[in-house]
Write an enzyme that holds these catalytic residues in place. Structure first.
Site, short mmCIF file in Angstrom:
data_model
loop_
_atom_site.label_atom_id
_atom_site.label_comp_id
_atom_site.label_asym_id
_atom_site.label_seq_id
_atom_site.Cartn_x
_atom_site.Cartn_y
_atom_site.Cartn_z
N HIS A 1 48.62 58.48 77.12
CA HIS A 1 49.89 57.74 77.38
C HIS A 1 51.18 58.40 76.98
O HIS A 1 52.34 57.98 77.31
CB HIS A 1 49.94 56.47 76.66
CG HIS A 1 48.48 55.66 76.79
ND1 HIS A 1 47.40 55.87 76.13
CD2 HIS A 1 48.20 54.35 77.68
CE1 HIS A 1 46.62 54.91 76.50
NE2 HIS A 1 46.99 54.15 77.47
N HIS B 1 53.67 48.60 75.20
CA HIS B 1 52.57 49.46 75.92
C HIS B 1 52.87 50.96 75.53
O HIS B 1 54.00 51.39 75.51
CB HIS B 1 52.48 49.50 77.34
CG HIS B 1 51.38 50.23 77.89
ND1 HIS B 1 51.36 51.59 78.22
CD2 HIS B 1 50.22 49.55 78.45
CE1 HIS B 1 50.21 51.88 78.78
NE2 HIS B 1 49.61 50.76 78.84
N GLU C 1 52.54 53.85 76.76
CA GLU C 1 53.42 54.54 77.79
C GLU C 1 55.01 54.29 77.61
O GLU C 1 55.61 55.15 77.55
CB GLU C 1 52.89 54.52 79.10
CG GLU C 1 53.46 55.52 80.11
CD GLU C 1 53.07 55.30 81.54
OE1 GLU C 1 54.20 55.55 82.41
OE2 GLU C 1 51.97 54.98 81.76
N THR D 1 53.83 54.46 84.80
CA THR D 1 52.80 55.15 85.85
C THR D 1 51.52 54.12 86.47
O THR D 1 51.30 54.37 87.34
CB THR D 1 52.43 56.24 85.44
OG1 THR D 1 51.47 56.16 84.34
CG2 THR D 1 53.46 57.42 84.90
N SER E 1 45.85 47.02 80.77
CA SER E 1 46.64 46.50 81.75
C SER E 1 46.46 46.65 83.09
O SER E 1 46.47 45.95 83.93
CB SER E 1 48.20 46.58 81.20
OG SER E 1 48.26 47.93 81.17
N SER F 1 40.34 53.47 82.97
CA SER F 1 39.95 53.58 81.66
C SER F 1 38.43 53.18 81.59
O SER F 1 37.88 53.12 80.54
CB SER F 1 40.79 52.60 80.77
OG SER F 1 40.76 51.22 81.06
#
Length: 298
Positions: A74, A128, A130, A166, A232, A275
């Protein structure tokens, strides 16, 4: 019963790279710290914990000295690297190259927007990992939006440069982009390139999975979507499956399968998030094949 694992599901390049780096490092060390869950999948986190990976948060990072810490795919904000230098921490940087490139783009755009009294807006989930890394490139000045009400944070009289997390949906990004454009036009009466610069920074390895999953969901009677509950990306991709096939079920592992979902003649499709490890989807397949024996008439 025909059981198929989606060939396009499973780890994206960034996650695969991070896990490989962690495993390689732990071959030479019995302990490695990781800042946050290396992947949003409890089963994989548990497997790596048993190999010596210790998950820590930012508060714990500030207390560590003279050790090794893995940065996951991330990415991280500049403050993390500064703290590592101050505490003599060796960083094993597994930031995804796509994320790193985006961080550099956001930093350059932020510097430009500062000169032009503009704003950086990021389409993504506040908090989040990232997004924390991206807002860190802007001295925390970036505006994070995901829902329509979030747009009220933007000053539409000032220039706006838009980026996306992303792993977000391309459909959602272009909808938000269009709404921002409309609001600027309504405020100013016109729209110049300086007023609004929209950058689709969504990873295509992720976004291309949507049409692939739509097709896969249509080809099977039942969909078992395997993902960690924190992902997510997993939540978004599961909705893609559900929109095409009402017999789609979100599960974290094989123990959550209900025999009532299945019939002996079903074509069962197993898929997952970026993931989701392949070994976990294989375990789900084995479980379904075991259940099949109970579904067949005696």
């Amino acid at each position: 019963m025909q059981v198929t694992i989606d060939a396009n599901s499973g780890y994206c390049f960034g996650v695969e790279f991070a896990i490989k780096m962690a495993e390689d490092e732990m071959e030479h060390s019995d302990k490695l710290y990781c800042l946050g869950d290396i992947v949003h999948n409890a089963m994989e986190v548990k497997r790596l914990r048993e190999k010596g990976l210790i998950i820590i948060d930012r508060d714990q990072l500030s207390e560590l000295h003279d050790c090794k810490v893995l940065i996951r795919a991330h990415g991280e904000p500049p403050e993390t690297y500064k703290m590592a230098i101050e505490n003599n921490i060796e960083l094993i940087d597994a930031s995804c190259p796509v994320v790193l490139k985006l961080q550099h783009r956001v930093k350059s755009a932020f510097d430009k927007m500062e000169r032009e009294n503009g704003q950086i807006v990021i389409y993504g989930k506040k908090g989040h990992a990232e997004v924390i890394g991206l807002t860190g490139q802007t001295l925390e000045k970036a505006i994070v939006v995901m829902e329509d009400e979030d747009l009220e944070k933007i000053d539409f009289t000032r220039p706006v440069t838009l980026f996306s997390q992303t792993t977000k949906s391309t459909k959602g990004f272009y909808e938000i982009s269009a709404k921002i454009e409309q609001r600027i036009k309504a405020e100013k009466g016109e729209l110049t390139q300086l007023d609004f610069n929209s950058n689709d920074s969504i990873c295509r390895q992720v976004s291309n999975r949507e049409p692939q999953l739509q097709k896969f969901s249509q080809e099977n009677d039942v969909i078992l979507f395997v993902s960690g509950k924190k992902s997510s990306n997993g939540k978004a991709l599961y909705q893609v499956c559900l929109s095409q096939n009402p017999r789609s079920y979100f599960i974290e592992n094989e123990e959550e399968i209900s025999p009532e979902w299945l019939q002996a003649a079903d074509k069962v499709g197993i898929c997952g998030a970026t993931s989701t490890p392949r070994w976990l989807m294989e375990q789900v397949k084995q479980k379904v094949e075991t259940l099949e024996e109970d579904l067949l008439p005696a």
